[in-house]
Design an enzyme around this catalytic site. Sequence first.
Site, PDB file in Angstrom:
ATOM      1  CD  GLU B  68      -2.573  -1.229   2.652  1.00 42.95           C
ATOM      2  OE1 GLU B  68      -3.733  -1.667   2.626  1.00 42.95           O
ATOM      3  OE2 GLU B  68      -2.000  -0.853   3.696  1.00 42.95           O
ATOM      4  CG  ASP B 239      -5.007  -4.097   8.768  1.00 42.69           C
ATOM      5  OD1 ASP B 239      -5.160  -5.233   8.268  1.00 42.69           O
ATOM      6  OD2 ASP B 239      -3.945  -3.716   9.261  1.00 42.69           O
TER       7      ASP B 239
END
Lengths: 351, 351
Positions: B68, B239
């Site tokens: 990410e 998450d």
Amino acid sequence: MDMTPLAPSKLALVPFVSVANMMRLVNAIGPEQVMRDLAAYIEEDFRRWPDFDKTPRVASHSAEGVIELMPTADAENYGFKYVNGHPTNGRTGHQTVTAFGVLSSVATGYPLLMTEMTLLTALRTAATSALVGKYLAPKGATVMGMIGNGAQCEFQALAFRAICGIDTLRLYDIDPAATEKAAKNLTAQGFTVTKCRSAEEAVEGAQVITTCTADKQYATILTDNMVGAGVHINAIGGDCPGKTELHRDILTRSEIFVEYPPQTRIEGEIQALDADHPVTELWKVMRGEAEGRRDAKQITLFDSVGFAIEDFSALRYVHDRVQQGEYAQMLDLLADPDDPRDLFGMLTRAG
Amino acid sequence: MDMTPLAPSKLALVPFVSVANMMRLVNAIGPEQVMRDLAAYIEEDFRRWPDFDKTPRVASHSAEGVIELMPTADAENYGFKYVNGHPTNGRTGHQTVTAFGVLSSVATGYPLLMTEMTLLTALRTAATSALVGKYLAPKGATVMGMIGNGAQCEFQALAFRAICGIDTLRLYDIDPAATEKAAKNLTAQGFTVTKCRSAEEAVEGAQVITTCTADKQYATILTDNMVGAGVHINAIGGDCPGKTELHRDILTRSEIFVEYPPQTRIEGEIQALDADHPVTELWKVMRGEAEGRRDAKQITLFDSVGFAIEDFSALRYVHDRVQQGEYAQMLDLLADPDDPRDLFGMLTRAG
């Protein structure tokens, strides 16, 4: 400034190619050969376009410029580039565009390479343009008009010589000092160079026209009457929302080729057109699934904005070249405790 | 491997904080004080939430994990973090989560700091949890149940002691070796520690429950009957899309607090709920524009996924601490020709 940290484990270390080492690498191979190589890597990756995880770059705009992250990945590697574009940076001695990037393993998420990409971006941008020129420029083209003679200019010229056979350049910049700089560098590289006093003069007799200016605004660098039949336009500079270089009438007369439509529609020259205006994706041309130049009369336009896969190819290339350890310093970038779950223990034991 | 590149100019150099130097910095200040400081920076930035350019992080998912990029910016600085999450990395001696990040000047786009962020992420994640705990945990809480005793566990415990007064821990992990590791580290830090044989046992008598597991799948770490009135749940592990830790019934009984709804709806525990299920944004609580804990009976839930502004705060903190030059090496990251337009001349002169 501490230059001798504790000795970290092998998993902690990431090879880093500094600007100085990138210059050594490029000079050892030769800039034209590097761009030939980069074009081959880019072509290989464009030909396997569907293998990539693609997204338009993530841009953070401000009054002064833009900072962008450009990620992409295939099944094996993940790459991203950090790049800024600040047109007025030159006033304070800064570069308009600077960049760095990382290539990682998809399997572990660990970076395999970190590298400067200011030089590498200049090289890959020019390599991409010349690779596209190979498919789109008229046969036997030798003369290129270049409007905008900034940091990208010489790289474009060398790539077009290495890949397309351009040997004659007609240079124009709104700032004569930029033209002087480029003319000096390119004459030394063996080009026949004409310094021009207007954009009109620069495009006279040119089979390829490269526009590469840095203003962050709508600017009409080329008007319709300047572009004759059969020309290939290599439009590099329009690469932000609100930044274009070409008059709209040129676009409607041209066959338009783009990298990644979802990004080019936002950033490229085709901002000025309807969202469904037909464009051809270059990866399809390179795979033989779409036509490139059809005939000698056609005006072809590469609406270049730069796409993440080109950086991915460049990162792959550098990674392949520095694997022996030369040209790279080892950076202690990743925490690597003996037991991966014991990050805290690693911290306290270091204290 | 060349460690002595050509001397680059000052504009070319970016301070780099290695893992070894981050450990030196954190140990010099003390981990609890660092997390107190980080919580103060994060609180300051959450209180000026509208000043930030915000976007959900840009994730590249694969079968093995996720990579990410997490950018954000205010008017002065731009920051981003690269972070991976690979739950099975431990099998090959790799970290589940590693990270690095960059803080830049919005005005020039030039990086001001590059730093390891594996340790820094562990610290800022725990600091955020404890900061949120300050607003939501029941008054006088001293006992925390911790399910999942991996790399994040000790940081959470120390942050909750430093900021919320937790001194007693009840630890459980599906892998008893992880609990042993955490118990040893945390006993040495002065906590009263109970090693538990089940999640049920771990939450007995706890006023705060921290769930922090790493599986990339739906896993029900907490079931409804385990959560009594008045508890604060600090849910760290869920998450990713497809990764949650809590039974849906707990969510519907809880007042849910989140960082940035557009990201949490995709990644957090609230994936399991309707897209319009009410949640409270923490920045509003910190500004006094929304209520935190209302009464002693209420179940509060921090659905933590980690947001870019927390990393921005952490980057700001490190940048402030290393400005004197200690704890940083200078990286030759940015090409800096004498004339910004003469990038090519710089290259050829180096050759």
